[in-house]
Each structure stands twice: as structure tokens, then as C-alpha cells.
Motif scaffolding. Structure first.
Motif, PDB file in Angstrom:
ATOM      1  N   MET A 126       0.722  -1.228   0.003  1.00  0.00           N
ATOM      2  CA  MET A 126      -0.099   0.000   0.042  1.00  0.00           C
ATOM      3  C   MET A 126       0.980   1.284   0.025  1.00  0.00           C
ATOM      4  O   MET A 126       1.825   1.150   0.678  1.00  0.00           O
ATOM      5  CB  MET A 126      -0.909   0.012   1.088  1.00  0.00           C
ATOM      6  CG  MET A 126      -2.105   0.923   0.991  1.00  0.00           C
ATOM      7  SD  MET A 126      -3.493   0.647   2.426  1.00  0.00           S
ATOM      8  CE  MET A 126      -4.629   2.000   1.956  1.00  0.00           C
ATOM      9  N   GLY A 127       0.428   2.299  -0.647  1.00  0.00           N
ATOM     10  CA  GLY A 127       1.419   3.442  -0.772  1.00  0.00           C
ATOM     11  C   GLY A 127       0.992   4.465  -1.708  1.00  0.00           C
ATOM     12  O   GLY A 127      -0.341   4.499  -2.130  1.00  0.00           O
ATOM     13  N   THR A 149       9.828  -0.835   3.048  1.00  0.00           N
ATOM     14  CA  THR A 149       9.674   0.570   2.306  1.00  0.00           C
ATOM     15  C   THR A 149      10.291   0.640   1.107  1.00  0.00           C
ATOM     16  O   THR A 149      11.590   0.416   1.239  1.00  0.00           O
ATOM     17  CB  THR A 149       9.532   1.785   3.381  1.00  0.00           C
ATOM     18  OG1 THR A 149       8.737   1.331   4.273  1.00  0.00           O
ATOM     19  CG2 THR A 149       9.227   2.838   2.479  1.00  0.00           C
ATOM     20  N   SER A 171       3.420   5.946   6.402  1.00  0.00           N
ATOM     21  CA  SER A 171       2.906   4.965   7.525  1.00  0.00           C
ATOM     22  C   SER A 171       1.758   4.357   7.023  1.00  0.00           C
ATOM     23  O   SER A 171       0.919   5.085   6.365  1.00  0.00           O
ATOM     24  CB  SER A 171       2.515   5.918   8.681  1.00  0.00           C
ATOM     25  OG  SER A 171       1.671   6.878   8.305  1.00  0.00           O
ATOM     26  N   ARG A 172       1.474   3.311   7.289  1.00  0.00           N
ATOM     27  CA  ARG A 172       0.463   2.287   6.809  1.00  0.00           C
ATOM     28  C   ARG A 172      -0.088   1.585   7.953  1.00  0.00           C
ATOM     29  O   ARG A 172       0.371   1.030   8.921  1.00  0.00           O
ATOM     30  CB  ARG A 172       1.147   1.297   5.934  1.00  0.00           C
ATOM     31  CG  ARG A 172       0.058  -0.145   5.458  1.00  0.00           C
ATOM     32  CD  ARG A 172       0.882  -0.895   4.579  1.00  0.00           C
ATOM     33  NE  ARG A 172       0.350  -2.154   4.787  1.00  0.00           N
ATOM     34  CZ  ARG A 172       1.042  -3.224   4.081  1.00  0.00           C
ATOM     35  NH1 ARG A 172       1.849  -3.132   3.385  1.00  0.00           N
ATOM     36  NH2 ARG A 172       0.518  -4.578   4.455  1.00  0.00           N
ATOM     37  N   ASP A 182      -2.760  -1.334   8.718  1.00  0.00           N
ATOM     38  CA  ASP A 182      -3.709  -2.322   8.008  1.00  0.00           C
ATOM     39  C   ASP A 182      -5.100  -2.425   8.787  1.00  0.00           C
ATOM     40  O   ASP A 182      -5.852  -2.785   8.299  1.00  0.00           O
ATOM     41  CB  ASP A 182      -2.997  -3.781   7.883  1.00  0.00           C
ATOM     42  CG  ASP A 182      -1.929  -3.768   7.121  1.00  0.00           C
ATOM     43  OD1 ASP A 182      -1.043  -4.826   6.661  1.00  0.00           O
ATOM     44  OD2 ASP A 182      -1.559  -2.478   6.303  1.00  0.00           O
ATOM     45  N   THR A 207      -5.752   2.227   6.168  1.00  0.00           N
ATOM     46  CA  THR A 207      -4.986   3.474   5.703  1.00  0.00           C
ATOM     47  C   THR A 207      -3.629   3.619   5.407  1.00  0.00           C
ATOM     48  O   THR A 207      -2.836   2.793   5.985  1.00  0.00           O
ATOM     49  CB  THR A 207      -5.385   4.574   6.843  1.00  0.00           C
ATOM     50  OG1 THR A 207      -4.555   4.246   7.950  1.00  0.00           O
ATOM     51  CG2 THR A 207      -6.856   4.496   7.113  1.00  0.00           C
ATOM     52  N   VAL A 208      -3.280   4.545   4.684  1.00  0.00           N
ATOM     53  CA  VAL A 208      -1.838   4.914   4.501  1.00  0.00           C
ATOM     54  C   VAL A 208      -1.775   6.373   4.473  1.00  0.00           C
ATOM     55  O   VAL A 208      -2.757   7.233   3.643  1.00  0.00           O
ATOM     56  CB  VAL A 208      -1.240   4.137   3.160  1.00  0.00           C
ATOM     57  CG1 VAL A 208      -2.128   4.591   1.815  1.00  0.00           C
ATOM     58  CG2 VAL A 208       0.352   4.485   3.072  1.00  0.00           C
ATOM     59  N   CYS A 248      -3.237   6.888  -4.520  1.00  0.00           N
ATOM     60  CA  CYS A 248      -3.118   5.639  -3.448  1.00  0.00           C
ATOM     61  C   CYS A 248      -3.331   4.543  -4.447  1.00  0.00           C
ATOM     62  O   CYS A 248      -3.988   4.398  -5.275  1.00  0.00           O
ATOM     63  CB  CYS A 248      -4.255   5.863  -2.819  1.00  0.00           C
ATOM     64  SG  CYS A 248      -4.176   4.774  -1.254  1.00  0.00           S
ATOM     65  N   LEU A 286      -2.924   0.315  -3.586  1.00  0.00           N
ATOM     66  CA  LEU A 286      -3.261  -1.013  -2.851  1.00  0.00           C
ATOM     67  C   LEU A 286      -3.225  -2.258  -3.795  1.00  0.00           C
ATOM     68  O   LEU A 286      -3.818  -2.132  -4.896  1.00  0.00           O
ATOM     69  CB  LEU A 286      -4.889  -0.835  -2.057  1.00  0.00           C
ATOM     70  CG  LEU A 286      -4.738  -2.071  -0.993  1.00  0.00           C
ATOM     71  CD1 LEU A 286      -5.654  -1.406   0.285  1.00  0.00           C
ATOM     72  CD2 LEU A 286      -5.531  -3.156  -1.774  1.00  0.00           C
TER      73      LEU A 286
END
Length: 115
Positions: free
Chosen positions: A34-35, A57, A70-71, A73, A77-78, A95, A97
Motif C-alpha cells: 500500500m502506498g 518500504t 505510514s500504513r 492495516d 489507511t496509508v 493511492c 493497494l
């Protein structure tokens, strides 16, 4: 169906900071990565920063040292903070995922760095 919603874009002066947030909803069995990616004017989409499994990362050299990702789970959210913004950071930020089978993308949020 998985939906990603970004927030936090806008107009920022050079040298300023910005925080982008993304929340995912829908049926998500697990999160592989995710990012954030971005597409600048006239450019191809490029990686900004992504958190993969185990917290590994990957950060683009163009923003290394200026970003914090920051992620969470549990909350799907990220968040991305970019400091010392430059005009070349102007882009639509997306975004991203990846679950075990599919890549998902948000609609994008515009970030403009200008005085």
C-alpha cells in the motif's frame, strides 16, 4: 470491490509540507502493498513510496529524505507526508493497494507546489 479515497492535496508554497491520506474500503482479504504513486504534468506515473509486506518500504530517489509513509492495516489507511516541497513535486498523487490478486488505484488528488 475495493475503493480507495485520497485526501489532503492542494496548493503549497515551495519549502512547505503536505500530508496525504488514503483510506480503503470494501472486501480486502489482506494487503500485500500500500502506498503512493504520482503523475506530473507530461510525465508517466511513478512510484513515490510504498510499504510492502513486513514493513519493507520502497521510496523514490526523487523524494528520499523528504517523505514519511505510514500504513495501518487495521484501519486500511496509508498516509504520506512530504516535506521541503519543490515545484517538481507538482503532480496528481494516487493511492495504491495490492491485495493477493489485484492492484487498486484511487482517483488521485492534485498537489501543486507554487509561490
Amino acid at each position: 470491490q475495493v475503493r480507495l479515497v485520497e485526501s489532503g492535496g492542494g496548493l503549497v508554497q515551495p519549502g512547505g509540507s503536505l500530508r496525504l491520506s488514503c483510506v480503503a474500503s470494501g472486501t480486502i482479504p489482506s494487503i500485500r502493498s500500500m502506498g503512493w504513486f504520482r503523475r506530473g504534468p507530461g510525465k508517466q506515473r511513478e512510484l513515490v513510496a510504498v510499504v510492502a509486506g513486513g514493513g519493507v518500504t520502497d521510496v523514490s530517489d526523487s523524494v528520499k529524505g523528504r517523505v514519511t509513509i505510514s500504513r495501518d492495516d487495521a484501519r486500511f489507511t496509508v498516509n504520506l507526508q512530504i516535506d521541503a516541497l519543490k515545484p517538481e513535486d507538482t503532480a496528481v498523487y494516487y493511492c495504491y493497494l495490492r491485495d493477493p490478486w489485484t492492484d487498486y488505484w484511487g482517483q488521485g488528488t492534485q498537489v501543486t507546489v507554487s509561490s
